[in-house]
Write a protein that holds these residues in place. Structure first.
Motif, PDB file in Angstrom:
ATOM      1  N   GLY A 215      39.332  36.024  84.492  1.00 40.56           N
ATOM      2  CA  GLY A 215      39.181  35.871  85.922  1.00 40.56           C
ATOM      3  C   GLY A 215      38.079  36.745  86.506  1.00 40.56           C
ATOM      4  N   HIS A 216      37.553  36.317  87.638  1.00 41.16           N
ATOM      5  CA  HIS A 216      36.587  37.095  88.408  1.00 41.16           C
ATOM      6  C   HIS A 216      35.321  37.389  87.599  1.00 41.16           C
ATOM      7  N   VAL A 217      34.835  36.360  86.851  1.00 40.51           N
ATOM      8  CA  VAL A 217      33.622  36.515  86.040  1.00 40.51           C
ATOM      9  C   VAL A 217      32.694  35.346  86.360  1.00 40.51           C
ATOM     10  N   ASP A 218      31.415  35.648  86.541  1.00 44.79           N
ATOM     11  CA  ASP A 218      30.399  34.627  86.797  1.00 44.79           C
ATOM     12  C   ASP A 218      29.768  34.247  85.460  1.00 44.79           C
ATOM     13  N   TYR A 219      30.241  33.144  84.874  1.00 50.24           N
ATOM     14  CA  TYR A 219      29.873  32.771  83.516  1.00 50.24           C
ATOM     15  C   TYR A 219      28.638  31.872  83.480  1.00 50.24           C
ATOM     16  N   CYS A 220      27.996  31.892  82.302  1.00 51.39           N
ATOM     17  CA  CYS A 220      26.939  30.957  81.953  1.00 51.39           C
ATOM     18  C   CYS A 220      27.089  30.720  80.450  1.00 51.39           C
ATOM     19  N   PHE A 221      26.940  29.475  79.992  1.00 51.08           N
ATOM     20  CA  PHE A 221      27.215  29.150  78.592  1.00 51.08           C
ATOM     21  C   PHE A 221      25.998  28.501  77.939  1.00 51.08           C
ATOM     22  N   ARG A 222      25.939  28.662  76.616  1.00 51.13           N
ATOM     23  CA  ARG A 222      24.951  27.946  75.821  1.00 51.13           C
ATOM     24  C   ARG A 222      25.550  27.679  74.441  1.00 51.13           C
ATOM     25  N   VAL A 223      24.964  26.726  73.720  1.00 55.74           N
ATOM     26  CA  VAL A 223      25.514  26.279  72.439  1.00 55.74           C
ATOM     27  C   VAL A 223      24.388  26.215  71.412  1.00 55.74           C
ATOM     28  N   SER A 224      24.695  26.572  70.187  1.00 58.56           N
ATOM     29  CA  SER A 224      23.756  26.423  69.069  1.00 58.56           C
ATOM     30  C   SER A 224      24.509  25.864  67.874  1.00 58.56           C
ATOM     31  N   GLY A 225      23.777  25.139  67.022  1.00 57.14           N
ATOM     32  CA  GLY A 225      24.376  24.520  65.842  1.00 57.14           C
ATOM     33  C   GLY A 225      24.053  25.294  64.583  1.00 57.14           C
ATOM     34  N   VAL A 226      24.924  25.143  63.574  1.00 59.06           N
ATOM     35  CA  VAL A 226      24.751  25.810  62.284  1.00 59.06           C
ATOM     36  C   VAL A 226      24.895  24.755  61.193  1.00 59.06           C
ATOM     37  N   ASN A 227      23.950  24.761  60.238  1.00 61.99           N
ATOM     38  CA  ASN A 227      24.102  23.924  59.050  1.00 61.99           C
ATOM     39  C   ASN A 227      23.782  24.753  57.815  1.00 61.99           C
ATOM     40  N   ALA A 228      23.646  24.095  56.671  1.00 60.95           N
ATOM     41  CA  ALA A 228      23.441  24.830  55.423  1.00 60.95           C
ATOM     42  C   ALA A 228      22.130  25.599  55.427  1.00 60.95           C
ATOM     43  N   VAL A 229      21.160  25.167  56.250  1.00 62.19           N
ATOM     44  CA  VAL A 229      19.866  25.866  56.308  1.00 62.19           C
ATOM     45  C   VAL A 229      19.977  27.147  57.122  1.00 62.19           C
TER      46      VAL A 229
END
Length: 1168
Positions: free
Chosen positions: A695-709
């Motif tokens: 609670g009471h947090v100003d969030y921002c999100f991002r995503v990254s992918g992982v593969n065998a490389v």
């Protein structure tokens, strides 16, 4: 179609929709090779002409009337306009081109006079070809008439129509209803525009009243938009003189059709056009329109528009003909209209007349037939003149065919066939040539052909003749024609051989023959081995940025050694190889293609092409480039809740390596802005996740992918999402209870992270009570993450719990942890301490445990402390440094190692807790037995001669027992891997510190090993190497160094110095002073190098514990299993001095004792 025509297009524009097709004459072209030898006349042929409709758009500069033709002799051109002769050269405004029928109408002045239908005639003495009719249309600027329109007055609930009546112009026509401010009139189920452009209202409502209904007509082909005068609508509402129940009420009524009128209508259209049927009804409630096809389903491609009022069937076919019905209905009834739809077709050739080359005297048939709806009318012309106006006795018309009997050269002409119905016209010119000519072979003789075994080959023999020639092929000198299933002679004279064999090699002859003569030509065929790829490239998966390598090996006919090439293609495009250094990422050599610094664009299908002049073989392989996943895209937050949110994304390209997981990170703007932290990981087959938030947090999100490389780049961050304040989700963890002082209890815990506060005003409630007595909880509120409870009893158990709270409320119920108050020192020592000697350096200590009541804290363990009192070699007390070992846990014995053998020790035992050590036990004395001696600190070779070496040493600092003597070994080494026999000398006198070895080999390298011994055994080895000299030193020959002048001078100086010191001491004694004699004698000079000449090579080593190869067994035979590992430290760096007789003065120190100085003097012993 009928409705569209109701727009009132002018009759002249009907030519635009009128289909008129013209086929360029399939002329009989006399090859240039023939014309080079014989001048053959040809009928004229139209080669280019303008389209059937030519519109004079005002923005064009000019309008070409194109007519081009060919023939021999060159054709002459003439034109007709509206069926009358027209000469463009007589009009100075028209631009005429030389040797061409084309003329150009410029866009200046009045163009209306040129409007009409044109046709071009191209003639020579053999005949006349004609073009299709070309309609030249001069459009006028469409305009709405200037008019004054009365307002449309209608009662509320009644239907009405606003007429558009757009002006005539060049199609297509687009109509819009808008206001003066160019706002579209809103259309719906009640209000809609018809195909004719009128605006229909099924019933009027008050909001329809306005003064600016405008109809706009757009003509895009001439880039024109015109506007009709604005119309006014007044809707009369019911007044208040009516009852309140009926005021402003609209009377319901059954539907009736505003358009089309009547019950039925017919519609005709041409195949390929769009069928558009509409039904617009009035009534209240607003009627709904339904569509059916009588006896059939509506076509699948049919679609409804304009709120179901318009039925569209695109690109109609014959099967779309039939009866259609629309039904408009509401709750009070329905209205219907029937449409009879007929799909007709323009003319289409069934048999188009073909140009022919026929021999004199033959019968010539010219057939022309066409289909269409209605049935097309066939009209014949010859040389542009109706057939009946150019009679011929040998010509007859039979149905759709013209027959020329016993044709003569003068019958050569251009025949025109025209098929017409109301939807269009087809026109075709057929050149009929009547002539005789012997065969003329146009293919060059002596051609060489190469073919591949197993493949096909084509050998050409192009012939021109009339009548057509008979073509035969023979091989070598045979007069027989080649026949069989593998041989075929085509109509153009070419010989094709299928599945060529080696035996097909040879010379072939083509013979052409007709009634006018014969002609022949020869060709040579060579059969080659096929080109074949024997080692094709293999598919690769390559990491981006690395080098990919594809290989390809091919076999081919050796006669093509200079013509063979091996190429590489990527995705069917040849790779342009650049062999300059550092300028290309591709390099190909010897069938190997290398791709440097592979990138994504290099992925694809690579094809190896092995090519010779006659054939080729290919093989392909797929190159896949592996890389980390691209960043996910289109991140969307949804399902927003107080402490969670759903995050969705579209995964980026995984670059041929399956994404195994996605990493979701967050950044918050208050506590640690611009720092991204991992929040969650989800499997790679997911593209969404529900995120648990604080609670009471100003969030921002991002995503990254992982593969065998590896891990790919992160996505663009989402928009910010701020959660509402809430009570804490958790309480502090890792609570530690410690007591640093006897009457205090320190409580420490791991504070909540700032992001875990869930809101402002975080603090902690510390609750505690004694566990062993009944009492209430004591509570304290603190903001820090520690608390000290004072005035506690010593080491008693407490129950503690810590709960978080902020301005929004309390956290969850905390867990209770147990701890103890502060500890005090133990008050008792272990009893019954006993020592059991295990060996010379190890003892076992046992005791009785201290009772827990005397521990006053958590038992840490027991501590043993000991120190060395003295060595048993002499009786002198010499306390060593105190040593200790701690043994954790509750135990009653322990083993102490690392003691010095043959020594007396004292020992105490104590217990300890978190506060410290308790009192020590009563001291226990014990003695360790003898061990082996430590390593000798000094071992030197002195006075090295041709056959002897003097060895001196110092006794071990720690003999670890009573010395019994020394063991001296030596052997010849001479810098080889194989050493000489090990010789031993047993020295039984422990006081001996020098030994002379004799009978040694001259100029030989020896290695010496020395060990000190006690009754237990011998200690570790110390070694030394020396090389004997070639001759005895001068000092030895003349009685030693004592006769040397430099040595005599040195001794005199020392004696003089000694005398001065004695005199000073005597004077001091007479004065009553005291003279202190030190233990260390510092006055001896350093004469270490005495007795050693310049040819001596000596090295001292104190860590060489083994003899060389071949002597280990004899050297180690004296070492016993009980030898101690606790030898002294190496003494190779000690400062050593030797005096005249070879004894030494050295400095050395014990392991734990202060350095002392000693002078060692020993008698010199030699073996008997």
């Amino acid at each position: 179609m009928r409705l569209q025509r109701s727009l009132g297009l002018v009759a002249v524009l009907g030519a635009i929709t009128y289909i008129c097709a013209f086929r360029t004459t399939a002329a009989i072209d006399i090859p240039l090779e023939v014309l080079g030898h014989v001048n053959i006349e040809q009928l004229p042929t139209i080669t280019a002409q303008s389209p059937s409709s030519l519109i004079a758009f005002p923005f064009d500069e000019s309008y070409p009337m194109t007519c081009e033709a060919k023939g021999n002799p060159e054709p002459e051109f003439r034109w007709t306009k509206n069926g009358q002769e027209f000469d463009p050269s007589q009009d100075p405004r028209l631009m005429k081109e030389e040797n061409s029928g084309t003329f150009v109408i410029p866009n200046n002045g009045n163009l209306t006079e040129y409007q009409g239908s044109y046709r071009c005639y191209a003639s020579n003495k053999l005949g006349t070809a004609i073009s299709q009719e070309i309609e030249f249309i001069v459009p006028h600027v469409p305009k709405f008439p200037k008019e004054t329109l009365d307002p449309v007055v209608v009662e509320e609930g009644q239907p009405f129509t606003l007429k558009c009546d757009p002006p005539k112009g060049i199609p297509p026509l687009q109509i819009y209803w808008m206001t003066i401010n160019l706002q579209h009139i809103e259309q719906d189920e009640r209000v809609s525009m018809g195909l004719n452009g009128d605006l229909y209202f099924s019933h009027a409502v008050e909001k329809d009243s306005r003064r600016d209904y405008c109809c706009f007509a757009a003509f895009p082909r001439i880039r024109t938009i015109v506007q009709k005068t604005a119309m006014s609508v007044i809707v009369k509402t019911k007044k208040s003189d009516m009852s309140p129940e009926t005021a402003n009420a609209i009377l319901e009524r059954r539907p009736s059709l505003l358009t089309p009128s009547g019950v039925k209508s017919e519609t005709q259209l041409v195949k390929g056009e769009d069928l558009k049927l509409e039904c617009i009804a009035e009534g209240f409630p607003t009627p709904q329109v339904e569509w059916v096809k009588i006896g059939h389903r509506l076509p699948i491609k049919a679609k409804l528009e304009n709120h179901g009022k318009l039925l569209i069937v695109p690109r109609v076919e014959q099967e779309d003909s039939g009866k259609y019905m629309c039904k408009a209905k509401n709750t009070l009834g329905e209205a219907v209209h029937y449409f009879t739809v007929t799909v007709e077709e323009p003319p289409e050739w069934v048999s188009e007349p073909e140009s022919q080359l026929s021999m004199i005297g033959s019968d010539v048939s010219i057939k022309c037939s066409a289909s269409g709806s209605p049935e097309p009318t066939i009209t014949w012309k010859v040389n542009g003149v109706p057939l009946q106006e150019s009679p011929a006795s040998n010509r007859k018309v039979l149905d759709d065919t013209i027959v020329l009997h016993n044709a003569k050269a003068s019958d050569s002409a251009v025949y025109q066939c025209q098929a017409s119905n109301r939807h269009g016209t087809l026109l075709s010119n057929a050149n009929i040539m009547i002539m005789n000519m012997p065969p003329m072979i146009l293919t060059t003789g002596g051609e060489d052909y190469s073919a591949v075994e197993g493949k096909g080959v084509m050998m050409h023999c192009k012939v021109f003749s009339s009548p057509p020639s008979t073509i035969t092929w023979s091989k070598d000198d045979s007069s027989e024609s080649v026949v069989g299933p593998r041989f075929a002679v085509h109509d153009n004279g070419s010989l094709e051989i299928y599945s060529v064999e080696k035996d097909d090699t040879g010379q072939y002859t083509c013979l052409a023959k007709n009634t006018e003569g014969t002609s022949a030509v020869e060709a040579m065929l060579y059969v080659k081995d096929p080109t074949r790829i024997v080692a094709p490239p293999e598919g690769l998966q390559i990491l981006i940025g690395t080098t990919a390598q594809l290989s390809c090996l091919a076999e081919y006919d050796k006669s093509f050694s200079n013509d063979f090439e091996l190429l590489w293609e990527k995705d069917d495009m040849e790779i342009a190889l650049n062999y300059t250094e550092n300028s290309s990422r591709y390099f190909a050599e010897d069938g190997i293609l290398q791709i440097f610094n592979v990138s994504h664009r290099d992925q694809g299908v690579y094809t190896c092409v092995a090519r010779t002049p006659v054939d080729q073989d290919t093989a392909s392989a797929l190159l896949m480039v592996l890389d980390v996943p691209d960043a996910p895209e289109y991140l969307v937050l949804s399902e927003h809740k107080s402490k969670s949110v759903k995050l969705k994304w579209i995964p980026g390209d995984d670059h041929n390596s399956t994404t195994t997981e996605f990493i979701i990170e967050y950044e918050e703007s208050q506590w640690e802005p611009r720092i991204w932290k991992e929040l969650l990981r989800v499997p790679g087959n997911h593209n969404s996740a529900v995120l648990k938030l604080h609670g009471h947090v100003d969030y921002c999100f991002r995503v990254s992918g992982v593969n065998a490389v590896g891990r790919g780049p992160s996505s663009e961050p989402t928009e910010r999402y701020k959660t509402q304040p809430a009570a804490p989700d958790k309480n502090p963890e890792n609570i530690k209870i410690e007591g640093h002082l006897p009457h205090e209890m320190d409580i420490n815990w791991e504070p909540l992270l700032p992001i875990e506060h869930n809101g402002p005003g975080l603090e902690y409630k510390v609750s505690y009570k004694r566990q062993d007595v009944e009492e209430d909880w004591k509570e304290h509120m603190v903001k820090r993450h520690s608390f000290v409870v004072k005035n506690t009893p010593t080491f008693v158990p407490y129950e503690i719990k810590i709960q978080a709270r902020n301005h929004q409320g309390w956290g969850p119920e905390p867990k209770i942890v147990t701890g103890f108050s502060g500890e005090d020192f133990p008050s008792a020592a272990p009893d019954d301490v006993a020592v059991e000697v295990i060996n010379s350096s190890v003892v076992k200590v046992s005791w009785t445990r201290v009772h827990k009541d005397n521990l006053h804290g958590h038992l840490g363990g027991y501590r043993i402390s000991w120190w060395r009192l003295r060595s048993l070699v002499n009786s002198k007390k010499n306390h060593g440094e105190k040593e200790s070992l701690a043994f954790p846990g509750d135990r009653n014995h322990a083993v102490v190692s690392g003691l010095t053998p043959f020594s007396e020790y004292t020992l105490i035992v104590m217990t300890f807790n978190g506060r410290g050590n308790g009192p020590g036990s009563h001291p226990i004395n014990f003695k360790t037995p003898e061990g082996v001696p430590e390593k000798n600190p000094v071992f030197r070779a002195t006075d090295v001669q041709k056959h002897s070496v003097s060895l001196v040493w110092a006794p071990p600092l720690e003999p670890n027992g009573i010395l019994t003597g020394y063991l001296l070994d030596y052997q010849l080494i001479n810098d080889t891997d194989e050493a000489g026999q090990l010789q031993s000398v047993d020295i039984s006198n422990p006081n001996t510190t020098k030994w002379i070895l004799r009978d040694l080999e001259p100029v030989s390298k020896y290695k010496f090993y020395l060990r000190s011994c006690t009754m237990v055994g011998c200690g570790p080895v110390v070694s030394e190497e020396c090389t004997t000299t070639l001759e005895s030193s001068l000092a030895s020959i003349h009685g030693g160094i004592s006769t040397q002048g430099w040595f005599i001078g040195l001794m005199c100086a020392i004696a003089l110095l000694t005398l001065i010191v004695l005199i000073a001491c005597f004077v001091n004694r007479n004065k009553g002073g005291k003279y202190s004699v030190k233990e260390k004698e510092d006055l001896h000079p350093d004469v270490e190098s005495q007795g050693m000449n310049d040819d001596t090579f000596c090295e001292y080593s104190d860590n060489d514990e083994k003899p060389l190869k071949g002597s280990q067994h004899s050297l180690s035979r004296e070492i016993k299993a009980g030898d101690s590992g606790d030898s002294l430290v190496d003494y190779g760096d000690e400062d050593v001095q030797f005096n005249e007789d070879g004894s030494f003065i050295g400095e050395y120190a014990g392991r734990k004792e202060k350095r002392v100085s000693a002078e060692i003097k020993a008698t010199v012993q030699t073996p008997a």
